[in-house]
Every structure is written in C-alpha cells, then in structure tokens.
Design a protein around this motif. Structure first.
Motif, PDB file in Angstrom:
ATOM      1  N   THR A  92      14.498   9.149  12.043  1.00 40.89           N
ATOM      2  CA  THR A  92      14.700   9.116  10.593  1.00 40.89           C
ATOM      3  C   THR A  92      15.614   7.979  10.146  1.00 40.89           C
ATOM      4  O   THR A  92      15.573   7.571   8.994  1.00 40.89           O
ATOM      5  CB  THR A  92      15.264  10.450  10.075  1.00 40.89           C
ATOM      6  OG1 THR A  92      16.501  10.724  10.745  1.00 40.89           O
ATOM      7  CG2 THR A  92      14.270  11.578  10.314  1.00 40.89           C
ATOM      8  N   THR A 131      13.938  24.198  13.584  1.00 46.38           N
ATOM      9  CA  THR A 131      14.114  22.850  13.058  1.00 46.38           C
ATOM     10  C   THR A 131      15.457  22.351  13.547  1.00 46.38           C
ATOM     11  O   THR A 131      16.340  23.144  13.884  1.00 46.38           O
ATOM     12  CB  THR A 131      14.067  22.809  11.521  1.00 46.38           C
ATOM     13  OG1 THR A 131      15.113  23.639  11.007  1.00 46.38           O
ATOM     14  CG2 THR A 131      12.731  23.271  10.984  1.00 46.38           C
ATOM     15  N   GLY A 135       9.478  15.279  17.548  1.00 42.59           N
ATOM     16  CA  GLY A 135      10.636  14.580  17.016  1.00 42.59           C
ATOM     17  C   GLY A 135      10.205  13.306  16.315  1.00 42.59           C
ATOM     18  O   GLY A 135       9.171  12.724  16.653  1.00 42.59           O
ATOM     19  N   ARG A 136      11.012  12.885  15.332  1.00 41.41           N
ATOM     20  CA  ARG A 136      10.721  11.674  14.572  1.00 41.41           C
ATOM     21  C   ARG A 136      12.031  10.972  14.255  1.00 41.41           C
ATOM     22  O   ARG A 136      13.022  11.612  13.889  1.00 41.41           O
ATOM     23  CB  ARG A 136      10.004  12.053  13.278  1.00 41.41           C
ATOM     24  CG  ARG A 136       9.568  10.873  12.418  1.00 41.41           C
ATOM     25  CD  ARG A 136       8.795  11.330  11.185  1.00 41.41           C
ATOM     26  NE  ARG A 136       9.614  12.085  10.264  1.00 41.41           N
ATOM     27  CZ  ARG A 136      10.412  11.530   9.341  1.00 41.41           C
ATOM     28  NH1 ARG A 136      10.484  10.228   9.235  1.00 41.41           N
ATOM     29  NH2 ARG A 136      11.115  12.285   8.530  1.00 41.41           N
ATOM     30  N   GLU A 173      14.746  13.821  13.609  1.00 41.55           N
ATOM     31  CA  GLU A 173      14.382  15.099  13.010  1.00 41.55           C
ATOM     32  C   GLU A 173      13.527  15.804  14.052  1.00 41.55           C
ATOM     33  O   GLU A 173      12.590  15.207  14.598  1.00 41.55           O
ATOM     34  CB  GLU A 173      13.582  14.818  11.741  1.00 41.55           C
ATOM     35  CG  GLU A 173      13.036  16.003  11.036  1.00 41.55           C
ATOM     36  CD  GLU A 173      12.247  15.527   9.808  1.00 41.55           C
ATOM     37  OE1 GLU A 173      11.052  15.167   9.971  1.00 41.55           O
ATOM     38  OE2 GLU A 173      12.842  15.491   8.723  1.00 41.55           O
ATOM     39  N   ASP A 187      18.098  18.543  14.406  1.00 44.84           N
ATOM     40  CA  ASP A 187      18.299  17.101  14.402  1.00 44.84           C
ATOM     41  C   ASP A 187      19.135  16.718  15.602  1.00 44.84           C
ATOM     42  O   ASP A 187      19.787  17.558  16.221  1.00 44.84           O
ATOM     43  CB  ASP A 187      18.940  16.631  13.094  1.00 44.84           C
ATOM     44  CG  ASP A 187      20.272  17.310  12.836  1.00 44.84           C
ATOM     45  OD1 ASP A 187      21.260  16.975  13.538  1.00 44.84           O
ATOM     46  OD2 ASP A 187      20.346  18.158  11.931  1.00 44.84           O
ATOM     47  N   ALA A 241      11.494  19.551  15.592  1.00 44.50           N
ATOM     48  CA  ALA A 241      10.865  20.817  15.217  1.00 44.50           C
ATOM     49  C   ALA A 241      10.124  21.413  16.408  1.00 44.50           C
ATOM     50  O   ALA A 241       9.690  20.692  17.307  1.00 44.50           O
ATOM     51  CB  ALA A 241       9.898  20.619  14.053  1.00 44.50           C
TER      52      ALA A 241
END
Length: 137
Positions: free
Chosen positions: A106, A129, A103-104, A116, A131, A118
C-alpha cells in the motif's frame, strides 16, 4: 520451513504477494494446533461444546489463521525483515474451510513497504484483516 517466493526486483505500490492457499482445515489440524499453541478452548475441538453454544460445528482458532498469514509474509521476505504485523479477527473459519492468504503493497517509504493483508475463504468470506511493514532490503 516455508519456501521463499521470488520477489520482483522492483517492488511498487499495488504489487501483490503470491497468494498462499491452505488445504481445508481438518479436525486433525485443529487438534494439532491446540496442542502446539496450548489453546485447548473446546469451541475449537469439541463438537458437543460447539453445538451447546448454538453452532453447527467447531471452528478454527483465530491464531491459526494469523499463523498462516505470517507464513505468507515469511514466504515473501525473511522473518528478520518484518517490522510490524497485526491483525483483526472479523469472522470465524469453519472446519473444512479453505483459507487463502493475500497481501498488497500500500505504500513504500525509506526502504520499508506497508502491506494490507487478508485471509478469505472459498465462499468470499473474509476472516482476518491486517497489516504489516517489512524492510525491502
């Protein structure tokens, strides 16, 4: 219970969640998940059915990968801070594959971070994918 990972004191855009590496998906895992979820689709547990559909083997439930990704989130923030969570299934997860959840951050606005997400396999295939939004405090 998923152990909570230590979050940095200040969360910034671009920050990454500590990856969650999953053990290889075994046939036992698939059978147990089928029982727990009630999803007994034979494509996930019956080799003969998978082969009759032209596949080499069974494959993991998409919702199993979604559950692992949920574990990534609840390892980073308490469950009650998750405001939204959605995914898109983009590829199958073969039996014996090793998923990694990532995860990141955003964006951040009003104390809520957008993430985000994945799930990828060792060979680089992205299988899921998604969110999420989470309250930071």
């Amino acid at each position: 219970m998923t152990p909570r990972t230590e979050r940095p004191a200040v969360i910034e855009i671009g920050a990454t969640l500590p990856p969650l590496e999953i053990e290889p998906i075994s046939r036992t895992t698939l059978a147990l998940f089928a029982g727990a979820s009630g999803d007994h689709n034979p494509m996930h547990i019956d080799l003969d059915v998978a082969r009759s559909a032209g596949l080499d083997d069974v494959f993991a439930h998409g919702m199993l990968s979604m559950a692992y990704l949920g574990r990534l989130l609840t390892g980073w923030v308490p469950q009650d801070r998750i405001r939204s969570y959605r995914v898109r299934f983009v590829a199958i997860t073969p039996v014996n594959a090793r998923p990694t959840c990532t995860g990141r951050v955003t964006s951040i606005a009003d104390g809520v971070a957008a993430l985000e997400l994945a799930v990828t396999l060792d060979d680089g295939t992205t299988t899921l994918t998604g969110d999420a939004t989470v309250a930071l405090d």
